[in-house]
Structure formats: structure tokens, C-alpha cells
Design a protein around this motif. Structure first.
Motif, PDB file in Angstrom:
ATOM      1  N   GLU A 371      44.257  20.245  40.871  1.00  0.00           N
ATOM      2  CA  GLU A 371      45.016  18.581  41.377  1.00  0.00           C
ATOM      3  C   GLU A 371      45.423  17.824  40.408  1.00  0.00           C
ATOM      4  O   GLU A 371      45.380  17.344  39.867  1.00  0.00           O
ATOM      5  N   PRO A 372      46.683  18.086  40.316  1.00  0.00           N
ATOM      6  CA  PRO A 372      47.892  16.781  39.149  1.00  0.00           C
ATOM      7  C   PRO A 372      46.991  15.147  39.740  1.00  0.00           C
ATOM      8  O   PRO A 372      47.150  14.898  40.408  1.00  0.00           O
ATOM      9  N   THR A 373      46.103  14.239  38.525  1.00  0.00           N
ATOM     10  CA  THR A 373      46.504  13.294  38.641  1.00  0.00           C
ATOM     11  C   THR A 373      46.751  12.277  38.797  1.00  0.00           C
ATOM     12  O   THR A 373      46.583  10.904  38.984  1.00  0.00           O
ATOM     13  N   ASP A 374      48.076  12.155  38.628  1.00  0.00           N
ATOM     14  CA  ASP A 374      49.232  11.305  38.462  1.00  0.00           C
ATOM     15  C   ASP A 374      50.311  11.605  38.982  1.00  0.00           C
ATOM     16  O   ASP A 374      50.431  13.204  38.630  1.00  0.00           O
ATOM     17  N   ASP A 375      51.335  10.873  38.442  1.00  0.00           N
ATOM     18  CA  ASP A 375      53.183  11.229  38.558  1.00  0.00           C
ATOM     19  C   ASP A 375      53.512  12.042  37.937  1.00  0.00           C
ATOM     20  O   ASP A 375      54.135  13.037  38.261  1.00  0.00           O
ATOM     21  N   ALA A 376      53.547  11.882  36.624  1.00  0.00           N
ATOM     22  CA  ALA A 376      54.110  12.224  35.735  1.00  0.00           C
ATOM     23  C   ALA A 376      53.103  13.828  35.223  1.00  0.00           C
ATOM     24  O   ALA A 376      53.869  15.019  35.635  1.00  0.00           O
ATOM     25  N   ALA A 377      51.799  14.217  36.513  1.00  0.00           N
ATOM     26  CA  ALA A 377      51.861  16.028  36.372  1.00  0.00           C
ATOM     27  C   ALA A 377      52.248  16.294  36.982  1.00  0.00           C
ATOM     28  O   ALA A 377      52.000  17.142  36.822  1.00  0.00           O
ATOM     29  N   LEU A 378      52.862  15.425  38.330  1.00  0.00           N
ATOM     30  CA  LEU A 378      52.862  15.751  40.000  1.00  0.00           C
ATOM     31  C   LEU A 378      54.042  16.901  38.795  1.00  0.00           C
ATOM     32  O   LEU A 378      54.695  17.891  39.112  1.00  0.00           O
ATOM     33  N   VAL A 379      55.670  15.964  38.333  1.00  0.00           N
ATOM     34  CA  VAL A 379      56.564  15.995  37.982  1.00  0.00           C
ATOM     35  C   VAL A 379      56.849  16.852  37.053  1.00  0.00           C
ATOM     36  O   VAL A 379      57.204  18.316  37.091  1.00  0.00           O
ATOM     37  N   ARG A 380      55.262  17.896  36.227  1.00  0.00           N
ATOM     38  CA  ARG A 380      55.096  18.751  35.049  1.00  0.00           C
ATOM     39  C   ARG A 380      55.432  20.051  35.951  1.00  0.00           C
ATOM     40  O   ARG A 380      55.444  20.875  35.287  1.00  0.00           O
ATOM     41  N   LEU A 381      54.288  19.791  36.588  1.00  0.00           N
ATOM     42  CA  LEU A 381      53.674  21.137  37.985  1.00  0.00           C
ATOM     43  C   LEU A 381      55.327  21.871  38.530  1.00  0.00           C
ATOM     44  O   LEU A 381      55.423  22.786  38.148  1.00  0.00           O
ATOM     45  N   ALA A 382      55.634  20.622  39.046  1.00  0.00           N
ATOM     46  CA  ALA A 382      56.780  20.543  39.799  1.00  0.00           C
ATOM     47  C   ALA A 382      57.992  21.679  38.709  1.00  0.00           C
ATOM     48  O   ALA A 382      58.900  22.831  39.317  1.00  0.00           O
ATOM     49  N   GLN A 383      58.323  20.855  37.187  1.00  0.00           N
ATOM     50  CA  GLN A 383      59.170  21.632  36.649  1.00  0.00           C
ATOM     51  C   GLN A 383      58.465  23.452  36.008  1.00  0.00           C
ATOM     52  O   GLN A 383      59.350  23.906  35.809  1.00  0.00           O
ATOM     53  N   ASP A 384      57.420  23.322  35.945  1.00  0.00           N
ATOM     54  CA  ASP A 384      56.861  24.203  35.208  1.00  0.00           C
ATOM     55  C   ASP A 384      56.779  25.529  36.447  1.00  0.00           C
ATOM     56  O   ASP A 384      57.164  26.307  35.944  1.00  0.00           O
TER      57      ASP A 384
END
Length: 395
Positions: A371-384
Motif C-alpha cells: 500500500e502507498p505510504t504517502d500522497d506522492a506514492a498514491l499518485v505514482r501508483l495511479a499513473q503507473d
């Protein structure tokens, strides 16, 4: 139609519905949980391919579907005999205890994915815990039937032994990888295979935490076939025990209850039937024609989606948002790649890998990774995920 006629129709409809529900419950309770490793099964979950290879290598395979057949086969055979319990879903504790008593003189017993109660009945000093690991695991042992470096896929159960168990050998240890990439306590989380030495209570016993690892659809992956042949081909005669529902019905738990259904089922069914009948009588006079009412407002789907996203952001619920993104991506890719809705994430990942050229491990990390740990990781996951979906095409 007058009120009395309506009341009669309602009562008969209720009686029919209750009867159908009771029959459905009885049918579900008496239906075998599954046919994994069925000796005659030629589908992905069957075991016919393994049996054919064993027979080609000179092993005589005898199939049995009840504990009585297994007992007769053991008594009629010689000492050069092995037994495999290929599907433990229908193995009752009474049948397991009988098998243990009657099989002391055989070479080896191989049990696929037993639970703790079944192991207790077999007098095996081990505890079963769910694993959910569907990636290849390296053996890290050399016990004859399993070589050092062998890789097995399909492990769904892990096993732990009591401290000080002498002679027990463990293979395919389950580990947890720490953030720095090292293994945290190898073997402390159980193993996918245990080999127990012969005792006065049972012959040599091999416990494999996999129901699907040796099926037709998985046997050719990794070193599954070699491991299966060494485990089951060590004797000239193999008794393939595939318990049916009768062996489950003869377990101690059902003998105490007096049947397949729990003791509370009949009173609960009577209470539900009475409650529905009373509700029908009370509400019967209030029935009238249906009236359509227009909705006060119309909410667009995009507004609902945006509002839900704002709620996730306000609650800092990144894991839930990541889960929604991954599930939606997997559902769309299933449809695009012509897969079924019931296909597992691993199957979808392999199809995505074939369509995009990305490694299977990388795809699994995207659709079922941490699971993503911060907002930046969540945004990267969505883009990937978006990039992965754009690159996927139906092969």
C-alpha cells in the motif's frame, strides 16, 4: 380478487419458498467442497496428468474414494506401498484416525494441505496455518524427495512444529522480507512442506501445504512435477485416496451432532418460517398497488466519484483509494484481455505481462503490491496503473 384469496396465495407462496430454501440448504451442506486433484479429472484442477506420469514410470496407482476401500487395499498389498491423500476437503477426523491405524506398515503417507484437526487425528506433531502464498518458494533443504534449490508454486498452507520435535525436516520456509531487503526470521513463519519420521503411531509422513500445486494446470510449473514424482513414485504401488462426502460425514463432529446439518438448523428454520408467516399476516391488509415517485434530484456519476475521492483524501485513507484504483484497473484489463471475472490476480498478471512486455513480478507489484505510504506514492501508483492499462492490448 378478494382479501381471502390473496391471503391464501401468499401463504402457499411462503410455504413453497421455505421448502425451496430448505432443500437448497441441505444440498449445499451435502455437496462435496470441491474436486481438486480428482484422479479422473482432466481439467486444470484434476490430477489425471500426474497419475499418467506415475504409471509411465512403473508405479501402480490404485484409486480409492472411501476409508473402507483404502483399508482393504492396504491389507491386500505389500510393504512397498505409499498412500497419498490428494484432497483433504472431505477427510473427516474419524477417517483420518482409521487411516493412521491401518497404515503403520506402509512406506510413506503424503497429505496435501491438511488442517490442524486432521493432523491431530493422524498423530502428526504440526499445526496448520493459512498462507495465501502463490509465488514460487525455494526449498532450502535436501531430504531426498526434495533437492536443494527446488522451487514449488501453489503453497496455500504453512505448518509449524512444536519446539524440540526430533527428526522433523522442513522445506520451503516462509519468510517475511524487511524494508532493507533481508529475510526476517527464515523458517520462523512456518514451512510449506514437513517430513515427519516414522513412529509407532504412523509411518513416514510428508505434509505438503498445497492443494493445487500438483494439479493438471500447475504440475508443469517450476519444479512441481519433479517433487511430485519423488514424493509419490518412491514405492512400486501408490494408493490414491480421494475422500468422498461419506468420509466427512463419519467424522466425530458430525456423529455428535447426529447429521450433516448443525443442531440449531431446524429450530432456526422454524423460527424464520414463523416470523415470515406472522409478518405476512400483519402486513397483508396493507398491500396496495405500486406508485411511482420521481426522484427529487439527479446526481451525475462523475460528481459521486469526485466526492468519494475528496472523502478519501480528507480521511487520509490511501490504502482504500489504492485498492479501488487497483480493482478497477484489474476489472477493465480482464475485459480487455478476454479473461473471466473469476480468474485470479495471478492469472490476470500473467496475461497483462504477455500483453505489455512487463515482467510478471512488476505487474503483481502494481496490481497487488504494498500500500502507498504517502500522497506522492498514491499518485505514482495511479499513473503507473494508467500507463499499464494504456499499454495492454488483447494478444
Amino acid at each position: 380478487m378478494n382479501l381471502r384469496a390473496r391471503w391464501r396465495i401468499g401463504v402457499w407462496a411462503l410455504v413453497v419458498a421455505l421448502g425451496v430454501g430448505a432443500l437448497a440448504a441441505i444440498a449445499m451442506a451435502t455437496t462435496p467442497p470441491g474436486a481438486v486433484m480428482d484422479p479422473e479429472g482432466v481439467g486444470p484442477d484434476g490430477g489425471a496428468a500426474l497419475i499418467a506420469v506415475l504409471e509411465q514410470n512403473g508405479v501402480t496407482v490404485e484409486t480409492s474414494t472411501s476409508i473402507e476401500e483404502v483399508t482393504d487395499a492396504v491389507r491386500q498389498g505389500d510393504d512397498d506401498t505409499s498412500i497419498v491423500i490428494a484432497n483433504t476437503s472431505n477427510l473427516g477426523t474419524t477417517a483420518a484416525a482409521t487411516l493412521r491405524q491401518e497404515s503403520v506398515g506402509v512406506d510413506r503417507i503424503v497429505v496435501l494441505s491438511p488442517n490442524s484437526e486432521q493432523l491431530k487425528a493422524l498423530r502428526a506433531d504440526a499445526t496448520a496455518l493459512l498462507s495465501g502464498v502463490f509465488v514460487p518458494i525455494e526449498s532450502r533443504c535436501d531430504i531426498g524427495t526434495v533437492d536443494e534449490g527446488d522451487s514449488l508454486i501453489g503453497i496455500d498452507t504453512r505448518y509449524e512444529t512444536a519446539t524440540g520435535s526430533s527428526g522433523t525436516k522442513a522445506c520451503f520456509p516462509l519468510t517475511i522480507q524487511t524494508e532493507d531487503g533481508s529475510d526476517d526470521g527464515e523458517g520462523d513463519h512456518g514451512a510449506g512442506l514437513l517430513q515427519l519420521p516414522s513412529t509407532s503411531s504412523h509411518p513416514q509422513m510428508t505434509i505438503v501445504g498445497s492443494k493445487t500445486g500438483f494439479t493438471n494446470g500447475t504440475i508443469t510449473q517450476e519444479d512441481n512435477a519433479a517433487i511430485a514424482l519423488r514424493l509419490l513414485g518412491g514405492s512400486s504401488r501408490l494408493i490414491w485416496y480421494h475422500p468422498d462426502i461419506s468420509d466427512l460425514a463419519n467424522s466425530e463432529s458430525t456423529e455428535e451432532g447426529g447429521g450433516l446439518l448443525p443442531a440449531w438448523f431446524a429450530p432456526a428454520l422454524a423460527l424464520v418460517a414463523t416470523s415470515l408467516l406472522v409478518l405476512a399476516l400483519v402486513r397483508g391488509r396493507r398491500l396496495g398497488r405500486l406508485v411511482r415517485e420521481p426522484l427529487p434530484v439527479v446526481v451525475r456519476a462523475v460528481e459521486t466519484t469526485e466526492s468519494r475521492g475528496r472523502l478519501y483524501r480528507r480521511a487520509q485513507d490511501r490504502p482504500r483509494a489504492a485498492t479501488v484504483l487497483r480493482l478497477a484497473t484489474v476489472d477493465r484489463l480482464r475485459s480487455r484481455l478476454g479473461l473471466r471475472r473469476g480468474d485470479s490476480v495471478e492469472t490476470v498478471a500473467r496475461a497483462i505481462s504477455a500483453a505489455t512486455g512487463h515482467p510478471v513480478r512488476e505487474v503483481l507489484d502494481l496490481v497487488a503490491g504494498p500500500e502507498p505510504t504517502d500522497d506522492a506514492a498514491l499518485v505514482r501508483l495511479a499513473q503507473d496503473l494508467s500507463d499499464l492499462e494504456e499499454k495492454a492490448h488483447r494478444p
